[in-house]
Design an enzyme around this catalytic site. Sequence first.
Site, mmCIF file in Angstrom:
data_model
loop_
_atom_site.group_PDB
_atom_site.id
_atom_site.type_symbol
_atom_site.label_atom_id
_atom_site.label_comp_id
_atom_site.label_asym_id
_atom_site.label_seq_id
_atom_site.Cartn_x
_atom_site.Cartn_y
_atom_site.Cartn_z
ATOM 1 N N HIS A 203 -2.560 0.878 -1.882
ATOM 2 C CA HIS A 203 -2.543 0.222 -0.668
ATOM 3 C C HIS A 203 -2.953 -1.145 -0.597
ATOM 4 C CE1 HIS A 203 -1.864 4.368 1.133
ATOM 5 N NE2 HIS A 203 -1.945 3.914 2.387
ATOM 6 N N GLU A 206 -2.435 -5.060 3.193
ATOM 7 C CA GLU A 206 -2.308 -4.662 4.604
ATOM 8 C C GLU A 206 -3.451 -5.062 5.634
ATOM 9 O OE1 GLU A 206 -2.289 -0.247 7.131
ATOM 10 O OE2 GLU A 206 -3.079 -0.342 5.097
ATOM 11 N N ASP A 284 4.248 6.674 7.191
ATOM 12 C CA ASP A 284 2.839 6.440 7.168
ATOM 13 C C ASP A 284 2.033 7.579 7.604
ATOM 14 O OD1 ASP A 284 0.392 5.488 6.265
ATOM 15 O OD2 ASP A 284 0.104 3.674 7.815
ATOM 16 N N ASP A 285 2.023 7.694 9.005
ATOM 17 C CA ASP A 285 1.025 8.608 9.545
ATOM 18 C C ASP A 285 1.978 8.908 11.048
ATOM 19 O OD1 ASP A 285 -1.297 9.047 8.106
ATOM 20 O OD2 ASP A 285 -1.629 7.062 8.551
#
Length: 351
Positions: A203, A206, A284-285
């Site tokens: 990650h 972002e 992602d979620d």
Amino acid sequence: MTQQIKTIESIPKVDIHRHLEGSLRLSSLAEIASLEKLPLPGDVEELRSYVQIAGNQSVESAEFLAKFKNIRTFFRSRENIQRFVSEIIQDASYDHIRVLELRFTPAALANAGEFTLEQVVDWVLSAVISASQDFGVEVVCVLSVNRHEPIAIAESVIDIAIDRDGEGVAGVDLAGDEAGFAAEPFKPALLRAKEAGLGITIHAGEWAGAENVREAIESLEADRIGHGIRILDNKDVTMLAVRRGVVLEVSLTSNWKTGAIPDLGSHPVREMIQAGLHIALTTDDPSIFDTSLSEEFAIARKHFDFSMDSVMAFNLTALQASFLTKREKKKLEKEFVTAYWGVEETIAPHR
């Protein structure tokens, strides 16, 4: 459901960035909250604000990460964990996802019920094997570690990942608060995973700048970047990713709802593609953001004028960037191309 969503749902898809903890059915959470007398509402609508960023709202990164504190309350037993895994894979099959990389944070699951890291990993892997066969989804797991947690935890998780390479684990992920915590301390552990043949995804870019993407590629030897939307801030880093063929796992709704971008129309995905970057669209979620992979592709068409050919290209990029074996990729690529052949542009791109 619009015809556009139906068309997208009908084609096989690949999701290479989906967190287990962010993919749980609200109905299951409400049921468990009620049955197990948890300090959370047992009604879906009352529970929603505790575990989801619904509607057109967006939040700061800290508030988004706080959702996981409530979600992890539910990882109280082996039965719950394995139920969640099975439901996630079943839900993926409903969206015609053929390849799913399911990443999860063993430390978070273990701490929820005072289990060992090995226990929770093996419970997830066991459920993955069973559910992937039941629902016809190719699933591999990516073990995630957080920047804000002790290095010793990362070392232990990567030991487990290496030990279970070929048994359902295919990669490792560095996640967490990139703005507040450095990635460099995790380098030895990540490179050890790389040397063992595991895929590496980081990650980066972002909530912080392009230099984090450079570090992930040059120092941590990342195969893929989670999000990476700040990469365009630095032309040299952009060209580095282009030259090395690093794929960026882009999640449109996630980037908006976590405040990484002010609104969907501001997302740099089109500019990223124009710069030559390799892009895979991901969820992602999906539970936290109340979305699906089909809906992400529909958003890409609506807001960025992408064609169905582009949608299919995103999937093929994701397939090639996945941590499946070369043999598995080659077999699935033939299946995908056959399925895509003759898919008509039934809905004109939005303008």
